[in-house]
Scaffold this motif. Structure first.
Motif, PDB file in Angstrom:
ATOM      1  N   GLU A 180      -0.713  90.610 -47.879  1.00 50.46           N
ATOM      2  CA  GLU A 180      -0.790  90.387 -49.337  1.00 50.46           C
ATOM      3  C   GLU A 180       0.597  90.098 -49.884  1.00 50.46           C
ATOM      4  OE1 GLU A 180      -3.758  90.101 -50.446  1.00 50.46           O
ATOM      5  OE2 GLU A 180      -3.159  89.723 -52.519  1.00 50.46           O
ATOM      6  N   ARG A 187      -9.728  88.008 -47.213  1.00 52.68           N
ATOM      7  CA  ARG A 187     -10.967  88.449 -47.882  1.00 52.68           C
ATOM      8  C   ARG A 187     -11.455  89.676 -47.106  1.00 52.68           C
ATOM      9  NH1 ARG A 187     -14.250  85.340 -46.103  1.00 52.68           N
ATOM     10  NH2 ARG A 187     -12.840  84.201 -44.719  1.00 52.68           N
ATOM     11  N   SER A 204     -11.790 100.801 -50.697  1.00 49.21           N
ATOM     12  CA  SER A 204     -11.998  99.781 -51.750  1.00 49.21           C
ATOM     13  C   SER A 204     -11.144 100.124 -52.971  1.00 49.21           C
ATOM     14  CB  SER A 204     -13.478  99.665 -52.124  1.00 49.21           C
ATOM     15  OG  SER A 204     -13.900 100.753 -52.892  1.00 49.21           O
ATOM     16  N   TYR A 205     -10.950 101.415 -53.210  1.00 49.37           N
ATOM     17  CA  TYR A 205     -10.100 101.878 -54.341  1.00 49.37           C
ATOM     18  C   TYR A 205      -8.651 101.448 -54.121  1.00 49.37           C
ATOM     19  CZ  TYR A 205      -7.347 105.500 -56.791  1.00 49.37           C
ATOM     20  OH  TYR A 205      -6.420 106.183 -57.546  1.00 49.37           O
ATOM     21  N   HIS A 208      -8.478  97.415 -53.982  1.00 49.54           N
ATOM     22  CA  HIS A 208      -8.761  96.813 -55.305  1.00 49.54           C
ATOM     23  C   HIS A 208      -7.604  97.075 -56.271  1.00 49.54           C
ATOM     24  CE1 HIS A 208     -11.222  95.290 -58.593  1.00 49.54           C
ATOM     25  NE2 HIS A 208     -11.018  96.402 -59.278  1.00 49.54           N
ATOM     26  N   SER A 209      -7.072  98.311 -56.215  1.00 49.12           N
ATOM     27  CA  SER A 209      -5.940  98.670 -57.111  1.00 49.12           C
ATOM     28  C   SER A 209      -4.686  97.877 -56.756  1.00 49.12           C
ATOM     29  CB  SER A 209      -5.604 100.167 -56.976  1.00 49.12           C
ATOM     30  OG  SER A 209      -6.745 100.935 -57.107  1.00 49.12           O
ATOM     31  N   GLY A 211      -4.764  94.767 -55.810  1.00 48.60           N
ATOM     32  CA  GLY A 211      -4.993  93.346 -56.063  1.00 48.60           C
ATOM     33  C   GLY A 211      -5.523  92.585 -54.864  1.00 48.60           C
ATOM     34  N   ASP A 213      -8.359  91.064 -52.386  1.00 51.26           N
ATOM     35  CA  ASP A 213      -9.731  90.573 -52.523  1.00 51.26           C
ATOM     36  C   ASP A 213     -10.621  91.415 -51.604  1.00 51.26           C
ATOM     37  OD1 ASP A 213     -11.348  87.316 -51.869  1.00 51.26           O
ATOM     38  OD2 ASP A 213     -12.169  89.322 -52.216  1.00 51.26           O
ATOM     39  N   VAL A 214     -11.261  92.443 -52.163  1.00 51.08           N
ATOM     40  CA  VAL A 214     -12.077  93.349 -51.341  1.00 51.08           C
ATOM     41  C   VAL A 214     -13.504  93.374 -51.875  1.00 51.08           C
ATOM     42  CG1 VAL A 214     -11.323  95.373 -52.704  1.00 51.08           C
ATOM     43  CG2 VAL A 214     -12.316  95.717 -50.424  1.00 51.08           C
ATOM     44  N   THR A 215     -14.457  93.310 -50.954  1.00 46.73           N
ATOM     45  CA  THR A 215     -15.890  93.418 -51.266  1.00 46.73           C
ATOM     46  C   THR A 215     -16.435  94.655 -50.591  1.00 46.73           C
ATOM     47  OG1 THR A 215     -16.069  91.000 -51.365  1.00 46.73           O
ATOM     48  CG2 THR A 215     -18.129  92.242 -51.099  1.00 46.73           C
TER      49      THR A 215
END
Ligand SMILES: CSC[C@H]1O[C@H](OP(=O)(O)O)[C@H](O)[C@@H]1O
Length: 356
Positions: A180, A187, A204-205, A208-209, A211, A213-215
């Motif tokens: 990153e 992805r 995911s926390y 996502h925090s 930045g 790209d997490v699903t």
């Protein structure tokens, strides 16, 4: 997201951690002072993840050693060992717990000619070194991991082998964080990881925090995202790697590995050398922790999810056969089959590096 998973407050004689059972809804910092509080925090996964457990145990046994009020070496050693055995009994599978405690014990047994006060100072230095090494090791694992993927790749993770499982970077997430920083824009598909949801609540926390790209996906969706062609590599952490490469990791990892092999997706284990246990021959020799039924039936003892009294099987880990693993990423390079030979080369590199 900058925070310390495990910190020492030497002035206040406290082990300071984020209570990970409260994430992601609440970032609660707690201060552990007694052996019981430290044991409970590890057992209840308030602090968790093999490397983070090792760092917490190192600082924890140092704080408990500080409280041993004697100038007599034999008395100090006996009490130290009692506290060490107690902390070591909190969780059986992650080798980093016993590895860190053994390292701290060696400081005591190697310095029997020094005063107890001097030994306490040396213990603090060793615990600081264990934490500093963890940060360096994870970053280096990230560098080697990055050589296995390319910008824009899809990466699947299972459980949390992230910043919250280590002192920084994580192991399986280290290539993601480094990527990153360098514009790789991966992805990421994060398995929620039942029953304690480390993937949903923590991975995911974290990502996502930051930045990334997490699903978030349910564990039973992992094969589908691979079948759809959305995953180019799987990166997971580990709790103990046997000499032949068999790897104990969070329950469900072996299912992910089987699906990955079916869909020709490489699965990589990100493993600090401290998690490779050359004294354990194969995965069959790894003690798999079993945990309370309520974790499955009552979601953290909250919402009932299954009938009272129903039988439950709740192993916290499983073993992925070495034949399913494309590579084991360590801080001294990527091990491949035959793993025992590859590990011996990696430990030789580690030995030489430490003498350089
Ligand atoms: C950095 S790898 C940590 C490893 O530990 C986790 O288990 P737990 O959450 O029970 O401590 C999971 O197996 C991770 O892969």
């Amino acid at each position: 997201m900058e925070y310390e998973t495990v910190e020492l407050d030497d002035k206040d004689d406290a082990l300071v951690i984020i209570d990970q059972t409260k994430l992601p809804g609440k970032t609660e910092i707690i201060r552990l002072k007694t052996a019981q509080e430290m044991w409970d925090a590890i057992y209840l996964l308030k602090v968790r993840g093999a490397p983070a457990i090792g760092v917490a145990a190192a600082f924890g046994i140092y704080l408990l050693a500080k409280q041993i009020d004697t100038a007599d070496y034999s008395t100090f050693l006996a009490e130290f060992r009692k506290q060490k055995e107690y902390l070591d009994s909190s969780r059986p599978t992650a080798v980093n717990l016993s590895w860190a405690l053994k390292r701290m014990e060696k400081i005591v047994t190697d310095n029997g000619d020094k005063s107890v006060e001097e030994i306490k100072r040396l213990l603090k230095t060793e615990a600081d070194a264990i934490k500093a090494e963890d940060i360096r090791v994870c970053k280096t694992i990230g560098e080697f991991g990055l050589t296995l993927v390319k910008p824009g790749d899809g990466i699947l993770t299972h459980c949390n082998a992230g910043q919250l499982a280590t002192s920084k970077y994580g192991t399986a997430t280290a290539p993601i964080y480094l990527g990153e920083e360098r514009g790789y824009h991966f992805r990421v598909f994060a398995d929620e990881t039942r029953p304690l949801l480390q993937g949903a609540r923590l991975t995911s926390y974290e990502l996502h925090s930051s930045g990334v790209d997490v699903t978030l996906i349910c564990d039973n969706m992992a094969a589908t995202v691979m079948k759809n062609g959305w995953v180019d590599a799987v990166f997971v952490g580990c709790d103990r790697v046997a000499r032949n490469g068999d790897t104990a990791n969070k329950i469900g990892t072996s299912s992910v590995a089987i699906a990955a092999n079916y869909y020709n997706v490489p699965i990589y284990i990100c493993a600090p050398t401290s998690t490779i246990d050359m004294n354990t021959a194969t995965g069959a020799d790894i003690h798999i922790e079993e945990r309370p039924a309520e974790e499955v039936t009552q979601m953290w003892y909250r919402e009932r999810m299954a009938p009272e009294g129903v039988k439950v099987y709740n192993p916290a880990f499983d073993v992925t056969d070495h034949s399913l693993i494309a590579g084991i990423v360590t801080e001294y390079g990527i091990a491949r089959e035959p793993y025992e030979e590859s590990f011996r080369e990696i430990f030789a590199r580690k030995e030489n590096a430490e003498y350089d």
